[in-house]
Enzyme design. Structure first.
Site, PDB file in Angstrom:
ATOM      1  CE  LYS A   1      12.909  18.744 -35.292  1.00 13.36           C
ATOM      2  NZ  LYS A   1      13.381  17.395 -35.005  1.00 13.36           N
TER       3      LYS A   1
ATOM      4  CB  THR B   1       5.402  16.251 -31.236  1.00 11.88           C
ATOM      5  OG1 THR B   1       6.056  16.596 -32.461  1.00 11.88           O
ATOM      6  CG2 THR B   1       4.229  15.338 -31.525  1.00 11.88           C
TER       7      THR B   1
ATOM      8  CD  GLU C   1       5.328  11.791 -33.110  1.00  9.65           C
ATOM      9  OE1 GLU C   1       6.551  12.070 -33.026  1.00  9.65           O
ATOM     10  OE2 GLU C   1       4.525  12.502 -33.737  1.00  9.65           O
TER      11      GLU C   1
ATOM     12  CD1 TRP D   1       8.479  19.801 -34.063  1.00  8.86           C
ATOM     13  CD2 TRP D   1       8.810  19.859 -36.275  1.00  8.86           C
ATOM     14  NE1 TRP D   1       8.950  18.574 -34.456  1.00  8.86           N
ATOM     15  CE2 TRP D   1       9.168  18.576 -35.801  1.00  8.86           C
ATOM     16  CE3 TRP D   1       8.940  20.127 -37.641  1.00  8.86           C
ATOM     17  CZ2 TRP D   1       9.644  17.571 -36.635  1.00  8.86           C
ATOM     18  CZ3 TRP D   1       9.417  19.122 -38.477  1.00  8.86           C
ATOM     19  CH2 TRP D   1       9.768  17.866 -37.970  1.00  8.86           C
TER      20      TRP D   1
END
Ligand code: AMP
Length: 557
Positions: free
Chosen positions: A449, A195, A340, A454
């Protein structure tokens, strides 16, 4: 009386049935073997295979990997769209205890190479679309000892720059299906997904077999994804985004038909496949739903089969929610989650209290990010970690805990990420109402975002401050009609210096990915700083709330 367990008399307890993901596909093969997975292949045609086929081919993948000396724990990377071959790789790698690492092809090649090297991937499987990227990657990723192009010999390119290149269909052809799956601890790693939604380098999130199975069971609750064998599910969310929102496991777990859109993510292609295959459920970020809505409006087409959609990744805009529900009769579920968190955290199912207030109240409430399902604990806390009231107005840091939530990043990047009670700070700021609905009000983490991907504000700022006239720079994410959020670059010039918007953007050109380019530059006297001298982004976002983007920025993207 002391607690009883299997090692003490009087004996007698449930079976020890490890929660490994191969059992999900085994279940689908036995009970739903004929149900289809329909894929728009990268080569063009629509391809149909069943769960029984998927099972058989995934076992051939396992044998091919084992014969190529893949060991338990080895990382097998993919750069691939949503399709049956990609699913074969998931189960083929995970079944033998290897770790399937989905890589996001939308990152720029240097980032991709960094991630592959950080993960230590030994194999990389890629779709034809990504051949040009892989040609750049091959020499930068020395640990990858096999590159596999996910196609057949007829579509293979002439020998080129990639060493140790294999062609998928030949790589698995004729391989034995007699291979052992599972048979290891349910806490074994199964999947890896990086991420960029944190500060610093991207971080790996390592899913276990157990976390994936528990996440599927959690998401199958009716107030969550609530899939049924009757559903035809199209995951538009890519398999490389946040564990595919768990759909690669939850769909086979109930034997639902899957429809995979491949590389064609435009409005007409999505519509055509949805309509032809009678899709009842789909999941995507708001930008995709906006694009499909525009196509429906232009053509006057309807969505007679689509029953419900999940919108997540960014807040659902009210116009999208109301239009799908009112104009097209599609139920909209607004979800929130994170890579996550495997990734589902909350879902906006309606409670009786809201239903009694009528449709308008229900729809307004759906703009909130929803309630956690069983399996996710969630609360808001102040800066010192003290729990804040659930009164629907007090905002705080949103922290979460559960069996499918990261306990640490891969290789312990960033160190300890849990508080003393085991809660993970999501970096989102929210309030929670007495009925349990959570609403995100801001983001404490320093990232932007855009269309579900991202952008690192810090990377943009670090480059911008290199401009000779710039004293300080802050990149903030502001609402954008198409991409949910786009970067605005706020600049404080050095005394007596001058620079134009074009100077600043010109300075960034070539140093960042094109789609990271700020949509506008705003000049301020002084960029506000917080108590510790850090840029006060909260204040900046408030100052620029409701900002009007230049027209060309809205039109061009
Ligand atoms: P990712 O790990 O890329 O899925 O990003 C997770 C982050 O995306 C969350 O921590 C939020 O900041 C944001 N996010 C996800 N879903 C929503 C939503 N429904 N509304 C607002 N922000 C969201």
């Amino acid at each position: 009386m002391p607690a009883l367990n299997a090692t003490q008399p009087p004996f007698g307890l449930m079976q020890d049935w490890p929660l490994t993901v191969d059992r999900v596909l085994e279940h689908a093969r036995v009970n739903h073997g004929h149900r289809e997975i329909v894929s728009r292949s990268v080569e063009g045609p629509i391809v149909r295979e069943t769960y029984a086929d998927l099972y058989a081919r995934a076992r051939q993948v396992s044998t091919a990997l084992l014969e190529d000396n893949v060991q338990p724990g080895d990382r097998i990377a993919t750069l691939a769209w949503n399709g049956a071959r990609h699913m074969e790789l998931w189960f083929g790698a995970m079944g033998i205890g290897a770790v399937l690492h989905t890589v996001n092809p939308r990152l720029f090649p240097e980032q991709i190479a960094w991630i592959i090297n950080d993960a230590g991937d030994t194999h990389l499987f890629f779709d034809l679309t990504f051949l040009p990227i892989v040609e750049q990657l091959a020499e930068k990723c020395p640990a990858v000892r096999r590159w596999v192009l996910m196609t057949d010999e007829a579509h293979a390119p002439p020998a080129g720059k990639i060493p140790n290149l294999a062609i998928y269909e030949s790589f698995i052809a004729g391989k034995s299906r007699d291979v052992t799956w599972g048979n290891f601890d349910e806490r074994t790693a199964a999947g890896l997904c990086y991420t960029s939604g944190t500060t610093g380098n991207p971080k790996g999130v390592l899913y276990s077999h157990r976390s994936n199975v528990l996440h599927s069971l959690t998401s199958l609750q009716r107030d969550s994804l609530g899939f049924s064998v009757d559903d035809v599910i199209m995951p538009i969310v890519p398999l490389f985004h946040a564990n595919a929102w768990g759909i690669t496991f939850s769909a086979p777990a109930v034997g639902a038909k899957l429809v995979m859109p491949g590389s064609k993510m435009d409005g007409p292609s999505i519509y055509e496949l949805m309509d032809a295959e009678k899709v009842t459920f789909s999941a995507a970020v708001p930008t995709v739903w906006l694009m499909l809505k525009q196509y429906l409006e232009e053509t006057g087409k309807k969505l007679p089969h689509l029953d419900r959609i999940v919108v997540a990744g960014s807040a659902v805009p009210e116009a999208i929610l109301r239009s799908y529900e009112d104009d097209y009769g599609v139920k909209v579920f607004h979800a929130w989650g994170m890579t996550e968190m495997s990734p589902l955290g909350s879902m906006g199912a309606t409670t009786p209290e809201f239903r009694e207030q009528g449709k308008d109240a229900v729809q307004r409430n759906k703009l909130k990010q929803g309630r956690p399902s069983f399996g996710v604990e969630m609360k808001i806390v102040d800066d010192n970690g003290n729990e804040l009231p659930r009164d629907g107005k007090t905002t705080g840091h949103l922290v979460v805990r559960g069996p499918a939530i990261a306990g640490a990043y891969f290789k312990n990047a960033g160190g300890n990420i849990l508080d003393k009670d085991g809660y993970f700070d999501t970096g989102d700021v929210a309030h929670i109402c007495p009925l349990g609905y959570m609403q995100i009000t801001d983001r404490a983490k320093d990232v932007i975002k855009s269309g579900g991907e991202w952008i690192s504000s810090i990377d943009i700022e670090n480059i911008a401050v290199g401009h000779p006239a710039v004293a300080n720079a802050a990149a903030i994410g502001l609402a954008h009609p198409k991409w949910d959020e786009r970067p605005l670059l706020v600049i404080e010039l050095k005394p007596g210096q001058s620079a134009s918007r074009e100077d600043i953007l010109g300075f960034l050109t070539g140093k960042i990915a094109k789609w990271w380019m700020p949509d506008d530059v705003a000049f301020v006297e002084k960029i506000p700083l917080g108590a510790t001298g850090k840029l006060n982004k909260l204040q900046l976002r408030q100052t620029f709330r409701g900002y009007t983007w230049p027209e060309q920025a809205v039109a061009a993207r």
